[in-house]
Design an enzyme around this catalytic site. Structure first.
Site, short mmCIF file in Angstrom:
data_model
loop_
_atom_site.label_atom_id
_atom_site.label_comp_id
_atom_site.label_asym_id
_atom_site.label_seq_id
_atom_site.Cartn_x
_atom_site.Cartn_y
_atom_site.Cartn_z
CD GLU A 51 46.39 52.14 12.39
OE1 GLU A 51 46.55 53.16 13.07
OE2 GLU A 51 46.68 50.99 12.79
CB THR A 163 33.77 40.06 51.23
OG1 THR A 163 34.65 39.97 52.37
CG2 THR A 163 33.67 41.50 50.77
CG ASP A 202 39.04 32.04 49.35
OD1 ASP A 202 38.55 31.51 50.36
OD2 ASP A 202 38.83 33.23 49.02
CG LEU A 206 43.45 34.49 41.50
CD1 LEU A 206 44.53 35.43 42.02
CD2 LEU A 206 42.08 35.11 41.66
N GLY A 295 41.33 40.19 49.53
CA GLY A 295 40.54 40.30 50.74
C GLY A 295 40.64 41.70 51.34
CG LEU A 298 46.03 43.66 48.23
CD1 LEU A 298 47.30 44.46 48.53
CD2 LEU A 298 46.35 42.49 47.30
#
Length: 362
Positions: A51, A163, A202, A206, A295, A298
């Site tokens: 605003e 996966t 891996d 991230l 993975g 989790l």
């Protein structure tokens, strides 16, 4: 739906992921003769709200705001936080009507903005654009109403739901287009959550790697026994990496903290990390959306606990056969015990398909 509220929604969409922990809000000012006189969107935290940006824009263009109508995607705030109350700014500017998409569920606002506007003689209409405004701010609304962030679980898999290969090889099952799309979902989140198994397998960064990205979500690792290596790639990146553990190991904790991580002990009765406690703790720190890239372990734990609000699944048109599944779930006693979701989107992304599904309401 009128074009001014559509324009306000577009402004809100343009700052999605840039305003956290505040909601993404857009505002358009229309003059008494029906002409656009100003517009704005909420700025990064600590900056002006939509605003005020719209009022400044009108002033910069040389327009009077007396008798104007403000179209805004969320109720103007009524409290003094990092900035002053937007409802007061609208009243002082001579705005005579406010059309808002949503009431702000923040207890510090919660209708008080509308009440102050009405008390000052400003006409208020609520509702236009509510569905899209809700979509843009799922995380903020969740944090305000449930004291929990919105949890979006992202998975990239083959047509048969794998996966990774049995040895853990997963780069790359899906296409560059799907990976770029996934980066956009990362960018709108406040935190990216993974498990220590993914870190060990891996060593992911991230981080958001989109051109022009100015904000990096907090990186969060669920690591019951503090097995994260101090040399993990993400610990060397700018911004905070937060590690939730179930048991303290003084030497490992000291090494991780020396590498820049912040370690929080949050054990559950089963000896693992208390996942609900993790999400509650993140919400308390202003986290709106949690983007999960983890993975099967989790993922399975989040699904089993009913903590995944949404699934974002990219399917590549290939079959892997033997491999790792999307989520490790226990043997179900019956189909009625399966975590149930409702599809909300099915789209092509490059050669792949993106599925979106939300947890079915109980």
């Amino acid at each position: 739906m009128s074009s001014p509220i559509l324009a306000a929604l577009a402004l809100a969409r343009s700052v999605l992921g840039k305003t956290n922990p505040n909601p993404a809000v857009g505002c358009v000012l229309i003059g008494p003769a029906g002409e656009p006189i100003g517009q704005g969107a909420t700025q990064p935290v600590g900056g002006p709200h939509a605003e005020v940006m719209a009022l400044r824009d009108a002033q910069a263009r040389g327009h009077s705001t007396q008798g104007a109508t403000a179209y805004v995607t969320l109720e103007p705030c009524a409290h003094h936080g990092r900035t002053g109350p937007c409802c007061d700014a609208l009243i002082a500017a001579g705005v005579v009507r406010v059309v808002a998409s949503l009431t702000d569920p923040n207890p510090l606002v919660g209708g008080q903005g509308f009440a102050r506007l009405r008390a000052a003689g400003v006409a208020v209409e609520v509702g236009p654009g509510a569905d899209e405004a809700t979509e843009l701010n799922l995380g903020f609304l969740s944090r305000m109403t449930r004291q929990m962030p919105w949890v979006r679980m992202k998975v990239a898999a083959s047509l048969d739901g794998r996966t990774a290969l049995p040895d853990g090889t997963s780069q790359w099952i899906t296409s560059p287009e799907a990976r770029a799309d996934g980066q956009a979902w990362r960018a709108r989140a406040c935190a990216i959550l993974t498990g220590v198994g993914t870190v060990l397998a891996d060593d992911p960064s991230l981080n958001v790697r989109l051109p022009g990205a100015t904000r990096q979500p907090r990186r969060v690792i669920v690591d019951s026994a503090l097995r994260t290596p101090p040399t993990a790639r993400m610990l060397a990146l700018p911004g905070e990496t937060l590690i939730y553990a179930a048991a303290d190991h003084a030497t490992r904790r000291a090494a991780l903290e020396a590498a820049g991580a912040r370690v929080v002990l949050l054990p559950a009765a089963n000896g693992q990390v208390d996942l609900r406690g993790v999400l509650s703790d993140l919400a308390g720190a202003g986290t709106n959306e949690v983007h999960v890239e983890a993975g099967r372990t989790l993922n399975g734990a989040l699904l089993q606990a009913g903590l995944a609000d949404e699934c974002l699944v990219y399917l590549a048109p290939k079959w892997l056969g033997q491999g790792l599944e999307m989520a490790a779930l226990p043997l179900l006693p019956g189909l009625d015990q399966a975590p149930a979701f409702v599809f909300t989107g099915i789209d092509r992304v490059g050669p792949d398909v993106r599925l979106r599904a939300r947890r079915q309401a109980a």
